[in-house]
Structure formats: C-alpha cells, structure tokens
Design an enzyme around this catalytic site. Structure first.
Site, PDB file in Angstrom:
ATOM      1  N   LYS A 218      11.898   8.214  45.464  1.00  0.00           N
ATOM      2  CA  LYS A 218      12.799   7.093  45.149  1.00  0.00           C
ATOM      3  C   LYS A 218      13.226   6.400  46.443  1.00  0.00           C
ATOM      4  O   LYS A 218      13.053   6.961  47.530  1.00  0.00           O
ATOM      5  CB  LYS A 218      14.020   7.620  44.394  1.00  0.00           C
ATOM      6  CG  LYS A 218      14.880   8.545  45.240  1.00  0.00           C
ATOM      7  CD  LYS A 218      15.946   9.251  44.416  1.00  0.00           C
ATOM      8  CE  LYS A 218      16.781  10.153  45.308  1.00  0.00           C
ATOM      9  NZ  LYS A 218      17.563  11.119  44.557  1.00  0.00           N
TER      10      LYS A 218
ATOM     11  N   ARG B 135      27.557  13.578  36.662  1.00  0.00           N
ATOM     12  CA  ARG B 135      26.791  12.349  36.802  1.00  0.00           C
ATOM     13  C   ARG B 135      25.984  12.268  35.509  1.00  0.00           C
ATOM     14  O   ARG B 135      26.506  12.639  34.461  1.00  0.00           O
ATOM     15  CB  ARG B 135      25.910  12.448  38.066  1.00  0.00           C
ATOM     16  CG  ARG B 135      25.581  11.124  38.689  1.00  0.00           C
ATOM     17  CD  ARG B 135      24.947  11.283  40.068  1.00  0.00           C
ATOM     18  NE  ARG B 135      23.576  11.813  40.038  1.00  0.00           N
ATOM     19  CZ  ARG B 135      22.812  11.922  41.120  1.00  0.00           C
ATOM     20  NH1 ARG B 135      23.255  11.549  42.301  1.00  0.00           N
ATOM     21  NH2 ARG B 135      21.595  12.404  41.038  1.00  0.00           N
TER      22      ARG B 135
ATOM     23  N   TYR C 115      30.179 -10.956  69.921  1.00  0.00           N
ATOM     24  CA  TYR C 115      31.230 -11.541  69.075  1.00  0.00           C
ATOM     25  C   TYR C 115      32.550 -10.788  69.210  1.00  0.00           C
ATOM     26  O   TYR C 115      32.570  -9.560  69.152  1.00  0.00           O
ATOM     27  CB  TYR C 115      30.806 -11.499  67.603  1.00  0.00           C
ATOM     28  CG  TYR C 115      29.667 -12.419  67.250  1.00  0.00           C
ATOM     29  CD1 TYR C 115      29.771 -13.806  67.415  1.00  0.00           C
ATOM     30  CD2 TYR C 115      28.487 -11.906  66.730  1.00  0.00           C
ATOM     31  CE1 TYR C 115      28.727 -14.643  67.074  1.00  0.00           C
ATOM     32  CE2 TYR C 115      27.429 -12.744  66.381  1.00  0.00           C
ATOM     33  CZ  TYR C 115      27.563 -14.113  66.563  1.00  0.00           C
ATOM     34  OH  TYR C 115      26.527 -14.932  66.220  1.00  0.00           O
TER      35      TYR C 115
ATOM     36  N   MET D 146      23.552  -9.826  63.849  1.00  0.00           N
ATOM     37  CA  MET D 146      22.594  -9.743  62.750  1.00  0.00           C
ATOM     38  C   MET D 146      21.214  -9.299  63.252  1.00  0.00           C
ATOM     39  O   MET D 146      20.565  -8.456  62.640  1.00  0.00           O
ATOM     40  CB  MET D 146      22.495 -11.105  62.052  1.00  0.00           C
ATOM     41  CG  MET D 146      21.707 -11.046  60.759  1.00  0.00           C
ATOM     42  SD  MET D 146      21.700 -12.632  59.904  1.00  0.00           S
ATOM     43  CE  MET D 146      23.301 -12.656  59.134  1.00  0.00           C
TER      44      MET D 146
HETATM   45  C1  LIG Z   1      17.502  12.426  44.987  1.00  0.00           C
HETATM   46  C2  LIG Z   1      17.391  13.559  44.056  1.00  0.00           C
HETATM   47  C3  LIG Z   1      16.853  14.801  44.455  1.00  0.00           C
HETATM   48  C4  LIG Z   1      16.501  15.102  45.886  1.00  0.00           C
HETATM   49  O1  LIG Z   1      17.669  15.411  46.607  1.00  0.00           O
HETATM   50  P1  LIG Z   1      17.575  15.840  48.149  1.00  0.00           P
HETATM   51  O2  LIG Z   1      18.936  16.295  48.489  1.00  0.00           O
HETATM   52  O3  LIG Z   1      17.161  14.625  48.897  1.00  0.00           O
HETATM   53  O4  LIG Z   1      16.547  16.903  48.219  1.00  0.00           O
HETATM   54  C5  LIG Z   1      16.660  15.762  43.485  1.00  0.00           C
HETATM   55  N1  LIG Z   1      16.992  15.523  42.200  1.00  0.00           N
HETATM   56  C6  LIG Z   1      17.536  14.371  41.789  1.00  0.00           C
HETATM   57  C7  LIG Z   1      17.872  14.186  40.347  1.00  0.00           C
HETATM   58  C8  LIG Z   1      17.760  13.360  42.696  1.00  0.00           C
HETATM   59  O5  LIG Z   1      18.317  12.200  42.283  1.00  0.00           O
END
Ligand SMILES: *Cc1c(COP(=O)(O)O)cnc(C)c1O
Length: 377
Positions: A40, A138, A269, A317
């Site tokens: 991701k 969550r 700045y 920037m």
């Molecule tokens: C991002 C994520 C992980 C990985 O977590 P890390 O701490 O980067 O290893 C595992 N499971 C879920 C559901 C995640 O969102």
C-alpha cells in the site's frame, strides 16, 4: 509527441538487493507461513508495481493494498499473486474485484450481500477475508459478532470466507501485554471454530513477526520491515544476532550554489536563523514539495562530503539551505545525501523521523512518493 525524460536533481534510490534481503530474512522468521507483502501507499514510497515485481521474482505470492484502485493497478502491472484489498470496496467498484481477481477484506454484511449478488450474476465465487477488531479499534466486526456473521455469510451464495484477519495496535512495543492479550482473543476465535472452512488466519504485522513469534498464525503481513525499518525505530535492540534489516531507500541530491554569508545575516523566509559568524551556506534543490517536511527547518541535517550539515532557516517549497562552514571544499554539483549513507556517516529514516516527531513510515512515503525513483542492484 514523445515524452522527453529529464532527470530531476533529486533522486530516490531503491536497492533491490536490500529489499530481497529483508524479504528472505522475514520469510525465515515466518517459517512455513505465507508472507504477505504490504505494498500500500506505493509500497511505503518504494513503488508498488516495482516492489511487487521484485518480490514476485523471489517467490512472494501475496500482496496487500488499501484500495481497489491500487489492486487494479497492481494487476494491470502484471502481478498474478493474490491481491488483498484491506479497506474493502465501494459498491460501484464491485465488478472490478471479479474482473481483476482481487480479494476484498470485508467488515460488514452489506458488502458481503453486494458481493453475493454480483457473484451470482456472473456465476462465480469470490473469496473474502473478514476483519475482526480484537483491540485496534479500527475496521472490523467485534469478536463476539463472528459466529453470527459467519452464519449469515453461509446464506450468501458465491461468497467464500477464506480468511479472518485482525490487526495489532501495539505490536511495535516489544513487551506489550496488550498484544499478548489480543493474540489470545484471536486464537480463541480460531479454536472456537475448529470445523470452520476458514483457512487463513492472520494478524501479524512487522511488530508481530519480529517481536511476537506466536502471532504468525497462517500468514503474516510485512510492511515496514520489508523496507528495512523496525516498527519501534530501534534498529539494534531487536534481532540480537545479526543479520539486521537493511534500509531499502536512500535519497540524494546535488548542491546548487555555495555562498559566503557574513555574520548577522538572516537566512530564508522569516529569517528564522541568523548567522552567528561568517558562514558558508549551501543551497539545495529540495523542499517540502519533495517531502522534506517544513518541520525540519533549523533541525534536520544532511550529509555533504561525508559530514553532517545542519539545515538553516525555513525549508522552502523547492529549496533549503545548509551550513557547510566546517566542511572543506564544498562546491556546486557535489552530492548531498538526505537519507542514507555517505562515506562513513549515515542518516537513517528513524533519525529524520525523530527530528520530525514522526515515524519512519511517514518519512518513507514523503520522500518516495514525491520524487523520481531509481532502482538499482
Ligand atoms: C499497513 C498494515 C500492515 C503492515 O504494518 P507494518 O507495521 O508496516 O508491518 C499490516 N496489516 C494491515 C492491516 C495494515 O494496514
């Protein structure tokens, strides 16, 4: 019109070797269990398609992304392993899950119903994983809802519950009792349903893999550790015996200009820094647009000539200034390392994250997703 490729001053370098090294190290720690690579956020800034391709080539078959759009992109880039969509899906994207053979992680019955309708329409079956909230607060149903949920799913043709997932909020704390209690809750769910057709139970993130071996279950989900960082930011307290994880990303740029600034002159700045003595100041083509957070103004350091140079004044920037008064012979065009090693000095993602009061995860996304990436052995 053909697109002319012109290199930026700024380059994020991704080491294939370090990535493969970390994957293999984590696979050894996961033992027989499947190792899902979390890709991701464009693989935490390392490039989703490229990372998935590299890991596929050394045997990885499971990949995790947040959204359907990422899964589609990953499939289109030629990845043929399992692709898990961890945030579920919007009803309008349900057909894409089938077309691109994606595995949604679901957390409500409405999603399952939508999937079932689409599955029946197509005469297909889709595998889903169910998210259970064992303490993260969550996404996910509560553990006590599992049996009813599974029973309801059994009445929805075309949807096969293939896995149950949970997520740790505190597995980066090496001695967290909470993680052990959460794991017990998850394990209890599993044994409560011994005849279940649920095949794959998974809850371990990097912290779980590294610090809580019992959390491996059937599959583990590695994110930050794949990219060479420990979730708690303490690289040397963990795997007591080497080998250690290896950072995969570095970030380099070049000096644009070096100037001599008299004492008592304000820089950048707001003039938040005033020279105390006559100084040599190097101007760098890196700013917050390139992921160098403005919160590093007057705080962060970079490497030039193998030595540390402090950022002076506000980060702009596209530019920032660093003090090279005590580094001899710095010239325009010299290499600057923002993240990584130069000579015998090194600046790690954890160190920069510390200056920002953040974590390596954010830093890697900032640098990786705002700059040109280059892959090398
Ligand atoms: C991002 C994520 C992980 C990985 O977590 P890390 O701490 O980067 O290893 C595992 N499971 C879920 C559901 C995640 O969102």
């Amino acid at each position: 019109m053909s697109v002319l490729k012109v290199a930026s001053f700024n380059q994020v370098l991704i080491s294939r070797e370090a990535l493969c090294y970390n994957y293999r190290l984590l696979q050894r720690r996961a033992g027989q269990q499947r190792l899902l690579a979390m890709v991701k956020a464009d693989a935490y800034g390392h490039g989703m398609s490229e990372v998935a391709e590299i890991l596929s080539s050394i045997g990885c078959k499971d990949f995790g992304v947040a959204e359907v759009c990422e899964g589609v992109r990953l499939r289109q880039s030629g990845i043929d392993g399992n692709i898990f969509i961890f945030l579920g899906f919007a009803p309008s994207t349900v057909s894409l899950l089938f077309e691109y053979c994606l595995t949604p992680v679901i957390y409500d019955l409405q999603s399952a119903q939508i999937l079932s309708e689409e599955a029946q329409r197509r005469g297909e079956t889709i595998a889903v994983h169910l998210k259970v909230d064992c303490g993260m607060t969550r996404l996910g149903i509560y553990p006590e809802e599992l049996n009813a949920f599974v029973a309801a799913l059994a009445n929805l043709p075309g949807v096969a519950l293939e896995g149950v997932a949970s997520h740790f909020p505190r597995a980066d704390e090496q001695d967290s009792d909470h993680t052990l209690r959460q794991l017990e809750r998850f394990a209890a769910l599993r044994y409560q349903r011994p005849e279940s057709y649920v095949e794959v139970w998974h809850t371990a993130n990097s912290g779980g893999i590294l610090y809580f071996p019992k959390s491996r279950c059937d599959m583990v989900r590695a994110g930050i550790a794949l990219y060479g960082y420990y979730p708690d930011g303490f690289s040397d307290t963990v795997l007591q015996a080497p080998p250690q994880l290896q950072p995969v990303m570095s970030f380099v740029t070049r000096v644009l200009q070096v100037k001599t600034v008299p004492a008592g002159v304000g820089i950048s700045y707001g003039h938040t820094y005033t020279t105390e003595c006559e100084s040599r100041i190097a101007v760098l083509p890196v700013g917050y647009e390139d992921g160098l957070s403005r919160s590093l103004s007057n705080v962060g350091e970079v490497l030039i000539g193998g030595q540390r140079a402090r950022i002076r004044g506000r980060i702009c920037m596209n530019l920032c200034m660093v003090d090279v008064t005590r580094i001899d012979g710095v010239n325009a065009g010299d290499e600057v390392v923002i993240l990584g090693q130069q000579g015998s000095e090194q600046i790690s993602g954890d160190e920069i994250a510390g200056w920002m009061e953040s974590i390596s995860y954010e830093l890697l996304c900032l640098f990786g997703n705002n700059n040109e990436r280059k892959y090398r052995e």
